[in-house]
Design a protein around this motif. Structure first.
Motif, PDB file in Angstrom:
ATOM      1  N   ILE A 157       0.729  -1.336  -0.209  1.00  0.00           N
ATOM      2  CA  ILE A 157      -0.023   0.067  -0.163  1.00  0.00           C
ATOM      3  C   ILE A 157       0.770   1.121  -0.033  1.00  0.00           C
ATOM      4  O   ILE A 157       0.561   2.195  -0.854  1.00  0.00           O
ATOM      5  CB  ILE A 157      -0.860   0.094   1.087  1.00  0.00           C
ATOM      6  CG1 ILE A 157      -1.965  -1.084   1.049  1.00  0.00           C
ATOM      7  CG2 ILE A 157      -1.601   1.347   1.403  1.00  0.00           C
ATOM      8  CD1 ILE A 157      -2.653  -1.308   2.202  1.00  0.00           C
ATOM      9  N   SER A 158       1.722   1.327   0.718  1.00  0.00           N
ATOM     10  CA  SER A 158       2.787   2.416   0.727  1.00  0.00           C
ATOM     11  C   SER A 158       3.407   2.681  -0.372  1.00  0.00           C
ATOM     12  O   SER A 158       3.510   3.756  -1.118  1.00  0.00           O
ATOM     13  CB  SER A 158       3.857   2.213   1.894  1.00  0.00           C
ATOM     14  OG  SER A 158       4.720   3.074   1.724  1.00  0.00           O
ATOM     15  N   ARG A 159       3.599   1.553  -1.204  1.00  0.00           N
ATOM     16  CA  ARG A 159       4.511   1.784  -2.550  1.00  0.00           C
ATOM     17  C   ARG A 159       3.700   2.247  -3.509  1.00  0.00           C
ATOM     18  O   ARG A 159       3.989   3.159  -4.480  1.00  0.00           O
ATOM     19  CB  ARG A 159       5.234   0.302  -2.979  1.00  0.00           C
ATOM     20  CG  ARG A 159       6.050   0.204  -3.851  1.00  0.00           C
ATOM     21  CD  ARG A 159       6.815  -0.918  -4.157  1.00  0.00           C
ATOM     22  NE  ARG A 159       5.906  -2.044  -4.130  1.00  0.00           N
ATOM     23  CZ  ARG A 159       5.572  -2.721  -5.214  1.00  0.00           C
ATOM     24  NH1 ARG A 159       5.847  -2.191  -6.494  1.00  0.00           N
ATOM     25  NH2 ARG A 159       4.794  -3.663  -5.057  1.00  0.00           N
ATOM     26  N   PHE A 160       2.478   1.819  -3.293  1.00  0.00           N
ATOM     27  CA  PHE A 160       1.428   2.320  -4.195  1.00  0.00           C
ATOM     28  C   PHE A 160       0.927   3.446  -4.171  1.00  0.00           C
ATOM     29  O   PHE A 160       0.774   4.448  -5.176  1.00  0.00           O
ATOM     30  CB  PHE A 160       0.084   1.292  -4.094  1.00  0.00           C
ATOM     31  CG  PHE A 160      -1.157   1.800  -4.833  1.00  0.00           C
ATOM     32  CD1 PHE A 160      -1.066   1.239  -6.349  1.00  0.00           C
ATOM     33  CD2 PHE A 160      -2.046   2.548  -4.393  1.00  0.00           C
ATOM     34  CE1 PHE A 160      -2.073   1.811  -7.437  1.00  0.00           C
ATOM     35  CE2 PHE A 160      -3.086   2.821  -5.419  1.00  0.00           C
ATOM     36  CZ  PHE A 160      -3.047   2.496  -6.626  1.00  0.00           C
ATOM     37  N   TYR A 161       0.896   4.230  -2.870  1.00  0.00           N
ATOM     38  CA  TYR A 161       0.439   5.708  -2.880  1.00  0.00           C
ATOM     39  C   TYR A 161       1.546   6.337  -3.302  1.00  0.00           C
ATOM     40  O   TYR A 161       1.651   7.482  -3.676  1.00  0.00           O
ATOM     41  CB  TYR A 161       0.076   5.915  -1.247  1.00  0.00           C
ATOM     42  CG  TYR A 161      -1.349   5.352  -0.922  1.00  0.00           C
ATOM     43  CD1 TYR A 161      -2.258   5.861  -1.829  1.00  0.00           C
ATOM     44  CD2 TYR A 161      -1.663   4.523   0.113  1.00  0.00           C
ATOM     45  CE1 TYR A 161      -3.574   5.480  -1.553  1.00  0.00           C
ATOM     46  CE2 TYR A 161      -2.844   4.284   0.277  1.00  0.00           C
ATOM     47  CZ  TYR A 161      -4.055   4.560  -0.636  1.00  0.00           C
ATOM     48  OH  TYR A 161      -5.356   4.231  -0.325  1.00  0.00           O
ATOM     49  N   HIS A 162       2.907   5.907  -3.094  1.00  0.00           N
ATOM     50  CA  HIS A 162       4.164   6.611  -3.407  1.00  0.00           C
ATOM     51  C   HIS A 162       4.284   6.769  -4.953  1.00  0.00           C
ATOM     52  O   HIS A 162       4.429   7.982  -5.334  1.00  0.00           O
ATOM     53  CB  HIS A 162       5.205   5.905  -2.865  1.00  0.00           C
ATOM     54  CG  HIS A 162       6.823   6.571  -3.046  1.00  0.00           C
ATOM     55  ND1 HIS A 162       7.178   7.584  -2.507  1.00  0.00           N
ATOM     56  CD2 HIS A 162       7.514   6.323  -4.101  1.00  0.00           C
ATOM     57  CE1 HIS A 162       8.255   8.258  -3.155  1.00  0.00           C
ATOM     58  NE2 HIS A 162       8.479   7.357  -4.050  1.00  0.00           N
ATOM     59  N   LEU A 163       3.968   5.751  -5.541  1.00  0.00           N
ATOM     60  CA  LEU A 163       3.837   5.854  -6.684  1.00  0.00           C
ATOM     61  C   LEU A 163       2.639   6.720  -7.438  1.00  0.00           C
ATOM     62  O   LEU A 163       3.034   7.589  -8.480  1.00  0.00           O
ATOM     63  CB  LEU A 163       3.449   4.403  -7.508  1.00  0.00           C
ATOM     64  CG  LEU A 163       3.639   4.300  -9.009  1.00  0.00           C
ATOM     65  CD1 LEU A 163       4.983   4.562  -9.655  1.00  0.00           C
ATOM     66  CD2 LEU A 163       3.390   2.922  -9.303  1.00  0.00           C
ATOM     67  N   GLN A 164       1.622   6.756  -6.815  1.00  0.00           N
ATOM     68  CA  GLN A 164       0.360   7.814  -7.010  1.00  0.00           C
ATOM     69  C   GLN A 164       0.907   9.094  -6.765  1.00  0.00           C
ATOM     70  O   GLN A 164       0.724  10.096  -7.774  1.00  0.00           O
ATOM     71  CB  GLN A 164      -0.859   7.535  -6.234  1.00  0.00           C
ATOM     72  CG  GLN A 164      -1.535   6.508  -6.764  1.00  0.00           C
ATOM     73  CD  GLN A 164      -2.913   6.317  -6.100  1.00  0.00           C
ATOM     74  OE1 GLN A 164      -2.977   6.497  -4.861  1.00  0.00           O
ATOM     75  NE2 GLN A 164      -4.007   6.041  -6.770  1.00  0.00           N
ATOM     76  N   THR A 165       1.691   9.609  -5.764  1.00  0.00           N
ATOM     77  CA  THR A 165       2.090  10.746  -5.421  1.00  0.00           C
ATOM     78  C   THR A 165       3.003  11.322  -6.693  1.00  0.00           C
ATOM     79  O   THR A 165       3.030  12.448  -6.955  1.00  0.00           O
ATOM     80  CB  THR A 165       2.637  10.797  -4.089  1.00  0.00           C
ATOM     81  OG1 THR A 165       1.796  10.441  -2.981  1.00  0.00           O
ATOM     82  CG2 THR A 165       3.117  12.353  -3.779  1.00  0.00           C
ATOM     83  N   GLU A 166       4.029  10.321  -6.967  1.00  0.00           N
ATOM     84  CA  GLU A 166       5.076  10.529  -7.930  1.00  0.00           C
ATOM     85  C   GLU A 166       4.386  11.021  -9.362  1.00  0.00           C
ATOM     86  O   GLU A 166       4.665  12.088  -9.802  1.00  0.00           O
ATOM     87  CB  GLU A 166       6.134   9.783  -8.027  1.00  0.00           C
ATOM     88  CG  GLU A 166       6.913   9.384  -6.745  1.00  0.00           C
ATOM     89  CD  GLU A 166       7.842  10.725  -6.518  1.00  0.00           C
ATOM     90  OE1 GLU A 166       8.401  11.210  -7.595  1.00  0.00           O
ATOM     91  OE2 GLU A 166       7.827  11.073  -5.389  1.00  0.00           O
ATOM     92  N   LEU A 167       3.330  10.192  -9.589  1.00  0.00           N
ATOM     93  CA  LEU A 167       2.590  10.649 -10.860  1.00  0.00           C
ATOM     94  C   LEU A 167       2.086  11.952 -10.655  1.00  0.00           C
ATOM     95  O   LEU A 167       2.023  12.616 -11.676  1.00  0.00           O
ATOM     96  CB  LEU A 167       1.660   9.549 -11.143  1.00  0.00           C
ATOM     97  CG  LEU A 167       2.112   8.198 -11.979  1.00  0.00           C
ATOM     98  CD1 LEU A 167       0.900   7.068 -11.818  1.00  0.00           C
ATOM     99  CD2 LEU A 167       2.203   8.456 -13.301  1.00  0.00           C
ATOM    100  N   LYS A 168       1.233  12.130  -9.737  1.00  0.00           N
ATOM    101  CA  LYS A 168       0.656  13.712  -9.581  1.00  0.00           C
ATOM    102  C   LYS A 168       1.601  14.850  -9.598  1.00  0.00           C
ATOM    103  O   LYS A 168       1.439  15.659 -10.130  1.00  0.00           O
ATOM    104  CB  LYS A 168      -0.238  13.339  -8.301  1.00  0.00           C
ATOM    105  CG  LYS A 168      -1.480  12.965  -8.056  1.00  0.00           C
ATOM    106  CD  LYS A 168      -2.014  13.046  -6.896  1.00  0.00           C
ATOM    107  CE  LYS A 168      -3.281  11.976  -6.865  1.00  0.00           C
ATOM    108  NZ  LYS A 168      -3.748  12.101  -5.414  1.00  0.00           N
ATOM    109  N   LEU A 169       2.642  14.540  -9.057  1.00  0.00           N
ATOM    110  CA  LEU A 169       3.836  15.666  -8.987  1.00  0.00           C
ATOM    111  C   LEU A 169       4.362  15.989 -10.511  1.00  0.00           C
ATOM    112  O   LEU A 169       4.716  16.814 -10.921  1.00  0.00           O
ATOM    113  CB  LEU A 169       5.054  15.244  -8.175  1.00  0.00           C
ATOM    114  CG  LEU A 169       4.602  15.170  -6.551  1.00  0.00           C
ATOM    115  CD1 LEU A 169       5.866  14.689  -5.733  1.00  0.00           C
ATOM    116  CD2 LEU A 169       4.293  16.617  -6.124  1.00  0.00           C
ATOM    117  N   LEU A 170       4.537  14.894 -11.292  1.00  0.00           N
ATOM    118  CA  LEU A 170       5.061  14.853 -12.655  1.00  0.00           C
ATOM    119  C   LEU A 170       3.882  15.069 -13.431  1.00  0.00           C
ATOM    120  O   LEU A 170       4.214  15.677 -14.828  1.00  0.00           O
ATOM    121  CB  LEU A 170       5.565  13.592 -13.034  1.00  0.00           C
ATOM    122  CG  LEU A 170       6.774  13.188 -12.413  1.00  0.00           C
ATOM    123  CD1 LEU A 170       7.417  11.941 -12.711  1.00  0.00           C
ATOM    124  CD2 LEU A 170       8.009  14.123 -12.474  1.00  0.00           C
ATOM    125  N   SER A 171       2.502  15.190 -13.207  1.00  0.00           N
ATOM    126  CA  SER A 171       1.545  15.654 -14.174  1.00  0.00           C
ATOM    127  C   SER A 171       1.433  17.068 -14.424  1.00  0.00           C
ATOM    128  O   SER A 171       1.883  17.856 -13.486  1.00  0.00           O
ATOM    129  CB  SER A 171       0.068  15.141 -13.739  1.00  0.00           C
ATOM    130  OG  SER A 171       0.333  13.718 -13.765  1.00  0.00           O
TER     131      SER A 171
END
Length: 171
Positions: A157-171
């Motif tokens: 779950i932590s890895r998934f949320y981290h990935l989501q956050t990184e995607l949002k920051l790069l969008s």
């Protein structure tokens, strides 16, 4: 008796998040976006007026002397100009104190905050092509996301949320 491992962990934590007296350190160049957010929170907490030169830049006052526009000497600044100048210097100092010795050496020539901020951003976030490549890579990682062997549910779950956050920051 003080446990040396606990003391070391506490010092590393203080370097990562900062304290009232010192900003968070940019310890890992791959973590620039998280550091930048922590640094802005640190500045907001310690002295929010320092965000002004970070976000808007600083233009040193000038005056005309013999048909030339020249920078106003610091001793000739009025009270308001001195406050603005002080904010610029404090914010610049805070960022340079947040850099490791090696990074500080690389960015030592930047005397004003706006140029220093742009140089840091260019080096660690890259230009538009690099940002696009990072976005594409994050999308691929997101599309291929799956459970790793021996990974706990919390880690997943932590890895998934981290990935989501990184995607949002790069969008």
């Amino acid at each position: 008796m003080v446990n040396l491992q606990n003391l070391s962990n506490l010092l590393n934590y203080d370097n990562e998040i900062g304290t009232l007296q010192k900003p968070p350190k940019l310890l890992n160049v791959n973590d620039y976006s998280n550091w930048k957010a922590r640094f802005e929170h640190y500045i907001s907490y310690t002295d929010s007026s320092l965000l002004i030169p970070i976000l808007e830049g600083y233009k040193h006052p000038t005056y005309t002397y013999l048909d030339d526009v020249v920078p106003k000497p610091i001793s000739k600044l009025d009270e308001e100009e001195k406050k603005v100048y002080d904010r610029e210097k404090k914010a610049h100092g805070s960022i340079t104190m947040a850099l490791t010795r090696e990074l500080f050496h690389s960015f030592r020539g930047y005397d004003n905050l706006k140029d220093l901020s742009k140089a840091l951003q260019k080096r660690f976030e890259g230009n538009s092509d690099i940002k696009k490549s990072k976005r594409d890579l994050m999308r691929k990682l997101y599309e291929c996301f799956r459970y790793l062997e021996n990974e706990s549910t919390d880690e997943l779950i932590s890895r998934f949320y981290h990935l989501q956050t990184e995607l949002k920051l790069l969008s």
